[in-house]
Motif scaffolding. Sequence first.
Motif, mmCIF file in Angstrom:
data_model
loop_
_atom_site.group_PDB
_atom_site.id
_atom_site.type_symbol
_atom_site.label_atom_id
_atom_site.label_comp_id
_atom_site.label_asym_id
_atom_site.label_seq_id
_atom_site.Cartn_x
_atom_site.Cartn_y
_atom_site.Cartn_z
ATOM 1 N N LEU A 1 10.542 8.895 8.633
ATOM 2 C CA LEU A 1 9.193 8.832 9.175
ATOM 3 C C LEU A 1 8.296 8.175 8.133
ATOM 4 N N PHE A 2 7.695 7.054 8.515
ATOM 5 C CA PHE A 2 6.819 6.293 7.619
ATOM 6 C C PHE A 2 5.381 6.499 8.059
ATOM 7 N N GLU A 3 4.534 6.864 7.103
ATOM 8 C CA GLU A 3 3.140 7.153 7.428
ATOM 9 C C GLU A 3 2.227 6.509 6.393
ATOM 10 N N ASN A 4 1.278 5.707 6.874
ATOM 11 C CA ASN A 4 0.206 5.249 6.009
ATOM 12 C C ASN A 4 -1.109 5.644 6.665
ATOM 13 N N LYS A 5 -2.211 5.151 6.168
ATOM 14 C CA LYS A 5 -3.499 5.605 6.684
ATOM 15 C C LYS A 5 -3.748 5.209 8.136
ATOM 16 N N ASN A 6 -3.039 4.200 8.661
ATOM 17 C CA ASN A 6 -3.296 3.723 10.017
ATOM 18 C C ASN A 6 -2.124 3.837 10.979
ATOM 19 N N HIS A 7 -0.916 4.026 10.472
ATOM 20 C CA HIS A 7 0.258 3.956 11.334
ATOM 21 C C HIS A 7 1.253 5.078 11.042
ATOM 22 N N LEU A 8 2.067 5.351 12.047
ATOM 23 C CA LEU A 8 3.179 6.280 11.939
ATOM 24 C C LEU A 8 4.358 5.622 12.649
ATOM 25 N N LYS A 9 5.474 5.481 11.940
ATOM 26 C CA LYS A 9 6.636 4.812 12.523
ATOM 27 C C LYS A 9 7.890 5.586 12.122
ATOM 28 N N SER A 10 8.886 5.596 12.999
ATOM 29 C CA SER A 10 10.118 6.304 12.693
ATOM 30 C C SER A 10 11.332 5.412 12.905
ATOM 31 N N GLU B 1 0.841 -1.189 0.000
ATOM 32 C CA GLU B 1 0.000 0.000 0.000
ATOM 33 C C GLU B 1 0.879 1.243 0.000
ATOM 34 N N ASN B 2 0.319 2.387 -0.345
ATOM 35 C CA ASN B 2 1.070 3.633 -0.376
ATOM 36 C C ASN B 2 1.547 4.016 1.014
ATOM 37 N N ILE B 3 2.834 4.304 1.119
ATOM 38 C CA ILE B 3 3.436 4.751 2.369
ATOM 39 C C ILE B 3 4.182 6.054 2.083
ATOM 40 N N ASN B 4 3.866 7.096 2.830
ATOM 41 C CA ASN B 4 4.612 8.341 2.739
ATOM 42 C C ASN B 4 5.884 8.193 3.553
ATOM 43 N N VAL B 5 7.020 8.559 2.963
ATOM 44 C CA VAL B 5 8.301 8.495 3.651
ATOM 45 C C VAL B 5 8.877 9.900 3.689
ATOM 46 N N TYR B 6 9.107 10.392 4.890
ATOM 47 C CA TYR B 6 9.703 11.704 5.096
ATOM 48 C C TYR B 6 11.092 11.512 5.685
ATOM 49 N N ILE C 1 13.360 19.383 10.120
ATOM 50 C CA ILE C 1 12.983 19.917 8.810
ATOM 51 C C ILE C 1 12.968 18.773 7.797
ATOM 52 N N VAL C 2 11.904 18.713 7.004
ATOM 53 C CA VAL C 2 11.780 17.669 5.988
ATOM 54 C C VAL C 2 12.756 17.960 4.846
ATOM 55 N N CYS C 3 13.676 17.045 4.611
ATOM 56 C CA CYS C 3 14.670 17.174 3.543
ATOM 57 C C CYS C 3 14.238 16.471 2.272
ATOM 58 N N ASN C 4 13.366 15.492 2.417
ATOM 59 C CA ASN C 4 12.930 14.695 1.280
ATOM 60 C C ASN C 4 11.592 14.053 1.620
ATOM 61 N N LYS C 5 10.721 13.939 0.610
ATOM 62 C CA LYS C 5 9.451 13.248 0.792
ATOM 63 C C LYS C 5 9.242 12.340 -0.403
ATOM 64 N N SER C 6 8.851 11.101 -0.143
ATOM 65 C CA SER C 6 8.589 10.134 -1.200
ATOM 66 C C SER C 6 7.339 9.346 -0.859
ATOM 67 N N ILE C 7 6.738 8.783 -1.884
ATOM 68 C CA ILE C 7 5.636 7.847 -1.690
ATOM 69 C C ILE C 7 6.097 6.524 -2.276
#
Length: 72
Positions: free
Chosen positions: A57-66, A18-23, A30-36
Amino acid sequence: IYPNPTTGLFKVKTFSKENINVYILNSEGIVCNKSIINQTETLFNISHLPKGIYILLFENKNHLKSHKIVLN
């Protein structure tokens, strides 16, 4: 996440397609890079960033993990 520490190139393995946002945040938050990502293995290149400690920092619709990564 490997290798860690890294010289710039590292892989992230996930257990989901599934799509995961990676910051990528620096030590000041400060966010240096953002990817999906939406695959189980993704290659990142942060060799253009200054050496130091970064937070992934990994973010999907249900979780946030670093995770911490060290750039040598």
